[in-house]
Motif scaffolding. Structure first.
Motif, short mmCIF file in Angstrom:
data_model
loop_
_atom_site.label_atom_id
_atom_site.label_comp_id
_atom_site.label_asym_id
_atom_site.label_seq_id
_atom_site.Cartn_x
_atom_site.Cartn_y
_atom_site.Cartn_z
N GLN A 136 33.68 69.00 -4.54
CA GLN A 136 33.93 68.42 -3.22
C GLN A 136 32.92 68.93 -2.20
O GLN A 136 32.36 68.16 -1.40
N VAL A 137 32.67 70.24 -2.20
CA VAL A 137 31.73 70.83 -1.26
C VAL A 137 30.33 70.26 -1.45
O VAL A 137 29.63 69.90 -0.48
N SER A 138 29.92 70.13 -2.69
CA SER A 138 28.57 69.62 -2.97
C SER A 138 28.39 68.21 -2.44
O SER A 138 27.38 67.89 -1.78
N ILE A 139 29.38 67.34 -2.70
CA ILE A 139 29.27 65.94 -2.27
C ILE A 139 29.27 65.85 -0.74
O ILE A 139 28.43 65.15 -0.15
N VAL A 140 30.19 66.57 -0.09
CA VAL A 140 30.29 66.49 1.38
C VAL A 140 29.03 67.04 2.04
O VAL A 140 28.49 66.43 2.98
N ILE A 141 28.52 68.16 1.55
CA ILE A 141 27.33 68.77 2.17
C ILE A 141 26.13 67.83 2.05
O ILE A 141 25.39 67.61 3.03
N VAL A 142 25.92 67.27 0.87
CA VAL A 142 24.77 66.38 0.68
C VAL A 142 24.91 65.14 1.55
O VAL A 142 23.96 64.73 2.25
N LEU A 143 26.08 64.48 1.53
CA LEU A 143 26.28 63.26 2.30
C LEU A 143 26.12 63.50 3.80
O LEU A 143 25.47 62.73 4.51
N MET A 144 26.74 64.57 4.31
CA MET A 144 26.70 64.83 5.74
C MET A 144 25.29 65.21 6.20
O MET A 144 24.84 64.82 7.29
N ASN A 145 24.56 65.95 5.39
CA ASN A 145 23.19 66.31 5.77
C ASN A 145 22.28 65.09 5.74
O ASN A 145 21.42 64.93 6.61
N LEU A 146 22.46 64.23 4.75
CA LEU A 146 21.68 63.00 4.71
C LEU A 146 21.97 62.12 5.92
O LEU A 146 21.06 61.57 6.54
N LEU A 147 23.27 61.99 6.25
CA LEU A 147 23.63 61.17 7.40
C LEU A 147 23.09 61.78 8.69
O LEU A 147 22.65 61.06 9.60
N ASN A 148 23.09 63.12 8.78
CA ASN A 148 22.54 63.80 9.96
C ASN A 148 21.05 63.47 10.12
O ASN A 148 20.56 63.18 11.22
N CYS A 149 20.31 63.50 8.99
CA CYS A 149 18.88 63.18 9.05
C CYS A 149 18.65 61.72 9.44
O CYS A 149 17.74 61.41 10.22
N VAL A 150 19.50 60.81 8.92
CA VAL A 150 19.37 59.39 9.26
C VAL A 150 19.63 59.19 10.76
O VAL A 150 18.91 58.44 11.44
N ASN A 151 20.66 59.86 11.28
CA ASN A 151 20.98 59.73 12.72
C ASN A 151 19.83 60.24 13.58
O ASN A 151 19.47 59.64 14.61
N ILE A 152 19.27 61.40 13.19
CA ILE A 152 18.15 61.94 13.97
C ILE A 152 16.95 60.99 13.92
O ILE A 152 16.25 60.78 14.93
N PHE A 153 16.73 60.41 12.74
CA PHE A 153 15.62 59.47 12.59
C PHE A 153 15.81 58.23 13.47
O PHE A 153 14.86 57.75 14.08
N ILE A 154 17.07 57.74 13.54
CA ILE A 154 17.33 56.51 14.29
C ILE A 154 17.45 56.78 15.78
O ILE A 154 16.82 56.10 16.62
N PHE A 155 18.28 57.78 16.15
CA PHE A 155 18.60 58.00 17.57
C PHE A 155 17.78 59.12 18.21
O PHE A 155 17.82 59.29 19.43
N GLY A 156 17.09 59.90 17.41
CA GLY A 156 16.38 61.05 17.94
C GLY A 156 15.17 60.66 18.80
O GLY A 156 14.65 59.54 18.73
N VAL A 157 14.71 61.63 19.58
CA VAL A 157 13.58 61.41 20.49
C VAL A 157 12.25 61.83 19.86
O VAL A 157 11.19 61.59 20.44
N LEU A 158 12.29 62.48 18.69
CA LEU A 158 11.05 62.87 18.03
C LEU A 158 10.37 61.64 17.44
O LEU A 158 11.04 60.70 16.99
N PRO A 159 9.05 61.65 17.41
CA PRO A 159 8.32 60.56 16.74
C PRO A 159 8.74 60.49 15.27
O PRO A 159 8.82 61.51 14.59
N LYS A 160 9.02 59.29 14.82
CA LYS A 160 9.59 59.13 13.48
C LYS A 160 8.63 59.61 12.40
O LYS A 160 9.07 60.25 11.42
#
Length: 464
Positions: A136-160
């Motif tokens: 459970q920990v492995s799946i949640v950590i991987v999914l949440m970190n991937l989603l965090n990176c996707v959100n930063i890529f989409i909504f973040g202010v850094l150049p993509k």
């Protein structure tokens, strides 16, 4: 590489915060109410996200890289209510505005809010699975970190392009590893907390068992005292019974022997008087034996009860002639009163009703030296009991019964006072038999007594 070192430092801060939060929970919050503990745990997680940002790495103006995701991961596994998980994500997102209101803060807020929604959905999904903790920990950590990176890529202010080439390759694997490490550190904290709770519950159980043992010891000591007292009462009863049986027997034997030895020289009128004495002694002996037999039959459940019509107007004829002579001999007033509103007859066992009333009246006359004895028959309604009752109340102005003896006078082998028993005689079985007979008749006996003023024993029998 610098970003990986920054994440490690940020994680060290979170571990320290987690340890401090554990101490706060253990020594300040743990003993509070369940609601307070629940709210405090949510606030501590939000505070952990804020601490991660406080010690985060300022990359550009307004941009902070940190491990604020970790407290949200903890919430996914700790809480059983998905809205609470979302609330933790929303709370951490709101704390981002503490460090300034800018485009990066808005992006951070949107990111944590979306992660809170995803965490709530994962919380629901995981509770339907029976996977191991590690899976459970492995799946949640991987999914949440991937989603965090996707959100930063989409909504973040850094150049993509810059984010994908210079930040993501370092932060994603480092974050996954550190989150996994933190999850197992947290797991160890949780097990320690569970062990502490289990130890405290075990101590409470042992304390409770010790208290129960103490109570049981007191009960056993009290029962031992009661057994000792019962043994004493039985010994006194047997000694008194021996005296009561010997007295009429000796009278019968001595008078019979005297008549046998001097029958020819004894006048007929004196012989008749001796015969009367033998007759009364025999009656006394028969009454003692009958009491003992009745008590044994009641205790064995073999006493038969008949149900017949009893005329209440005939009761004075049953008892009046016998006790009027006793009243005259002791110079006492004796009266039988029948109240208004009574039916002509009731249904019960005539022999046993007469036996109870004779026992009660015999006791009243025995323990009354001056004044009066009265039998009142009337109808009553008991608030605690259903239906109507006929009451036979025997009142006297005798010696009365001390308050501490009120609960023992009805017990077999336990007379109110051994000295009184020696003075007035008797076996002490009359009240015990009367109480048991009243129960067999569907009624009960109630006692009111004041020492030195007299007693009232009331037999309650149901009218229907």
């Amino acid at each position: 590489m610098e970003l990986s070192k920054m994440f490690v430092q940020n994680m060290a801060v979170l571990v320290t915060c987690a340890y401090i939060a554990n101490l706060i929970y253990k020594y300040m919050i743990f003993r509070t109410s369940g609601l307070v503990k629940y709210i405090s745990s949510v606030l501590l997680l939000i505070a952990g996200g804020w601490a991660a940002m406080l010690f985060g790495f300022p990359l550009l103006e307004g941009v902070i890289l940190d491990m604020r995701l970790v407290p949200l991961l903890i919430a996914i596994f700790v809480y059983k209510r998905p809205p609470i998980v979302f609330l933790v994500g929303l709370g951490i997102g709101l704390t981002r505005f503490i460090f300034g209101w800018n485009e990066a803060a808005v992006a951070g807020f949107i990111n944590l809010t979306l992660l809170g929604v995803a965490g709530a959905l994962l919380n629901v999904w995981l509770r339907r699975k029976t996977w191991s903790f590690g899976r459970q920990v492995s799946i949640v950590i991987v999914l949440m970190n991937l989603l965090n990176c996707v959100n930063i890529f989409i909504f973040g202010v850094l150049p993509k392009d810059y984010y994908l080439s210079h930040i993501l390759p370092y932060t994603l694997p480092t974050s996954i590893v550190l989150c996994g490490l933190f999850a197992f550190i947290l797991r160890d904290f949780q097990k320690d907390q569970q062990r502490a709770v289990a130890l405290e519950e075990a101590n409470a159980l042992l304390q409770k068992q010790a208290e129960e043992l103490g109570k049981n010891k007191i009960i056993l000591e009290e029962r031992a005292k009661q057994l000792l007292l019962a043994s004493q009462y039985k010994s006194e009863f047997l000694a008194n019974m021996s005296h009561e049986l010997r007295t009429p027997l000796n009278s019968i034997i001595n008078l019979a022997q005297f008549i046998s030895d001097s029958a020819e020289d004894t006048p007929s009128d004196e012989m008749a008087r001796y015969g009367q004495l033998i007759y009364h002694s025999g009656e006394d002996l028969l009454k003692i034996i009958s009491d003992i037999l009745d008590l044994s039959k009641v205790e064995a459940g073999k006493l038969e009860i008949v149900n017949e019509a009893i005329s209440l107007t005939e009761i004075p004829n049953w008892l009046g002639p016998y006790f009027e002579l006793t009243a005259q001999r002791k110079h006492l007033e004796f009266d039988i009163r029948i109240g208004d509103g009574l039916p002509d007859t009731i249904h019960s066992d005539p022999q046993r009703v007469q036996q109870i009333l004779r026992n009660l009246l015999a006791n009243a006359f025995k323990f009354t030296e001056k004044g009066r004895v009265e039998l009142s028959i009337y109808k009553a309604e008991e608030p605690q009991l259903k239906g109507e009752w006929v009451v036979f109340a025997v009142r006297d102005t005798g010696i009365g019964i001390p308050p501490e003896k009120h609960f023992t006078v009805f017990e077999a082998f336990q007379q109110a006072d051994n000295q009184v028993a020696k003075k007035y005689g008797g076996t002490g079985l009359g009240l015990s038999i009367s109480r048991d007979l009243s129960r067999l008749l569907g009624g009960f006996i109630r006692m009111e007594s004041v020492e030195g003023e007299g007693s009232t024993f009331s037999l309650f029998l149901p009218l229907s």
